[in-house]
Design a protein around this motif. Structure first.
Motif, PDB file in Angstrom:
ATOM      1  N   ARG A 109      35.992  47.940  42.013  1.00  0.00           N
ATOM      2  CA  ARG A 109      35.270  48.293  43.226  1.00  0.00           C
ATOM      3  C   ARG A 109      33.856  47.702  43.218  1.00  0.00           C
ATOM      4  NH1 ARG A 109      39.605  49.022  44.375  1.00  0.00           N
ATOM      5  NH2 ARG A 109      40.593  50.819  45.367  1.00  0.00           N
ATOM      6  N   GLU A 112      34.289  44.086  43.950  1.00  0.00           N
ATOM      7  CA  GLU A 112      34.636  43.929  45.363  1.00  0.00           C
ATOM      8  C   GLU A 112      33.396  44.025  46.243  1.00  0.00           C
ATOM      9  OE1 GLU A 112      37.034  46.917  48.139  1.00  0.00           O
ATOM     10  OE2 GLU A 112      38.293  45.988  46.603  1.00  0.00           O
ATOM     11  N   ASN A 199      44.193  41.907  50.626  1.00  0.00           N
ATOM     12  CA  ASN A 199      44.602  43.299  50.715  1.00  0.00           C
ATOM     13  C   ASN A 199      45.595  43.620  49.608  1.00  0.00           C
ATOM     14  OD1 ASN A 199      47.161  42.193  52.007  1.00  0.00           O
ATOM     15  ND2 ASN A 199      45.616  41.689  53.554  1.00  0.00           N
ATOM     16  N   ASN A 225      45.314  49.106  51.473  1.00  0.00           N
ATOM     17  CA  ASN A 225      43.879  48.861  51.469  1.00  0.00           C
ATOM     18  C   ASN A 225      43.550  47.419  51.837  1.00  0.00           C
ATOM     19  OD1 ASN A 225      41.107  49.392  50.905  1.00  0.00           O
ATOM     20  ND2 ASN A 225      41.336  48.421  48.913  1.00  0.00           N
ATOM     21  N   ARG A 227      40.990  44.900  51.152  1.00  0.00           N
ATOM     22  CA  ARG A 227      39.885  44.725  50.209  1.00  0.00           C
ATOM     23  C   ARG A 227      38.739  43.926  50.804  1.00  0.00           C
ATOM     24  NH1 ARG A 227      41.623  43.045  44.357  1.00  0.00           N
ATOM     25  NH2 ARG A 227      39.743  44.236  43.866  1.00  0.00           N
TER      26      ARG A 227
END
Length: 382
Positions: A109, A112, A199, A225, A227
């Motif tokens: 995360r 990302e 994603n 999700n 991304r």
């Protein structure tokens, strides 16, 4: 085709199917390989059963009639309203989700966020940030004094992130994943917003929770999700998470009883397999043993005096899985292609299977709360 092993048949199962005869959903359980309709005027909703003091006993003893074999109904085409087929096992419950609940996925995360939705940039910084953080957060209890020390150190190094804040800070991330009745179930297509080019699936345990906070049972979920969308800005979380057919839940709720409890959820081992039309195959794993916050803590942060859910809720618990395996271009990791077959399984909870399509080509969500109420009224169930 089925979604349970022989051993799992012995569980107390609660779900929903579409009934052509009723023109709407029926509440079902499983007995001796048969799908049994237990819908009644006193309990026309899954929500009603979840509100009982002893949901398992009710499901085990409720009168009902067979709608067909599990194998037959599980193989029926989803969306064909002329055939009985499985739906998501929830109805009036709110659909909420927790994010960044595993230390292993926190690093992804952070990457990302720093990459701003650019997969090549993500690969470039993965080694730098991953090396600095690594597994050092894995055994830290979120909100603890030790976590606060780690937070201070990361801030000093310029590596602090909003994802790490909810990952090890005192407050969990809890967001609205889908609208009431909009989740799709076993065998349905799951949808990607067409603006997304990066994603992934997110294999998760989903809890069924009553309005009083009682954890009634558990099932599986795919928190589809985007991304790149979420990576551009945290303010785009809703767009990244809540789209047509982007929340899959199923196959059925395993109601807690003497054979399956919350401790089994705490020990659950989830396996993800993505099989692609181009021959590519990806596998992944998520172990609930590595979750950073206990499920009961996540429920308490979601529901209480601060926030009520009079019809209960379904709560995704987050995932350890982070898709770094390259699919096409070295260094760009994994992203879905249309037609991907996604399978999420966990011993004791069965298997959730879905096919990936665009949200704009998945069946439109047209059966909402008003339609359900009118249908139940017409069937003399209200």
């Amino acid at each position: 085709m089925t979604f349970l092993t022989e051993a799992e048949h012995a569980g107390t199962w609660l779900g929903r199917v579409w009934s052509p005869e009723a023109g709407g959903p029926c509440i079902v359980t499983l007995r001796d390989g048969e799908v049994i309709d237990i819908t009644s005027k006193s309990t026309p909703l899954v929500r009603d059963i979840c509100e009982m003091d002893d949901p398992a006993r009710y499901v085990q003893t409720a009168e009902g009639r067979s709608m067909g074999s599990l194998e037959q109904i599980a193989a029926a085409p989803v969306g064909d309203r002329a055939q009985v087929h499985f739906l998501a096992p929830c109805d009036l419950q709110a659909v909420k989700a927790c994010g960044v609940t595993f230390a292993g996925s926190m690093v992804e995360r952070v990457i990302e966020e720093r990459a701003k939705g650019d997969p090549q940039r993500a690969e470039d910084i993965r080694a730098r940030i991953g090396g600095a953080i690594g597994d050092s957060l894995r055994n830290i209890k979120a909100g603890s004094a030790e976590a606060q020390k780690v937070k201070a150190a990361l801030i000093e190094e310029g590596l602090w992130s909003q994802y790490l804040e909810v990952g090890i800070g005192p407050d969990a991330e809890v967001f609205s994943k889908a609208q009431v009745l909009s989740a799709v179930g076993f065998g349905a297509d799951v949808g990607l917003h067409p603006v997304s080019t990066w994603n992934n699936p997110e294999p998760e345990v989903v809890l069924a929770i009553s309005s009083t906070g009682q954890i009634v049972g558990a099932t599986l979920g795919n928190d589809v999700n985007l991304r790149d969308v979420e990576g551009r800005s945290a303010l785009l979380l809703s767009k990244a998470k809540d789209n047509n057919a982007s929340a899959a839940i199923g196959p059925m709720i395993r109601v807690f009883d003497e054979s399956f409890t919350l401790d089994d959820v705490r020990a659950a081992e989830l396996t993800l397999t993505v099989r692609c039309e181009d021959g590519f195959e990806m596998t992944g794993h998520s172990s609930m043993k590595e979750i950073s916050r206990d499920p009961e803590d996540l429920v308490a942060q979601t529901l209480g005096r601060h926030h009520q859910y009079p019809d209960g809720l379904m709560l995704y618990l987050g995932t350890l899985f982070a898709p770094t395996q390259d699919r096409d271009v070295p260094g760009e990791g994994f992203t879905h292609k249309l037609g991907d077959q996604v399978e999420i399984k966990a011993p004791g909870l069965g298997t959730l299977r879905n096919r990936v399509q665009l949200s704009t080509t998945c069946d439109e969500w047209t059966f909402g709360a008003s339609h359900l109420m009118r249908n139940l009224a017409a069937r003399n169930l209200l």
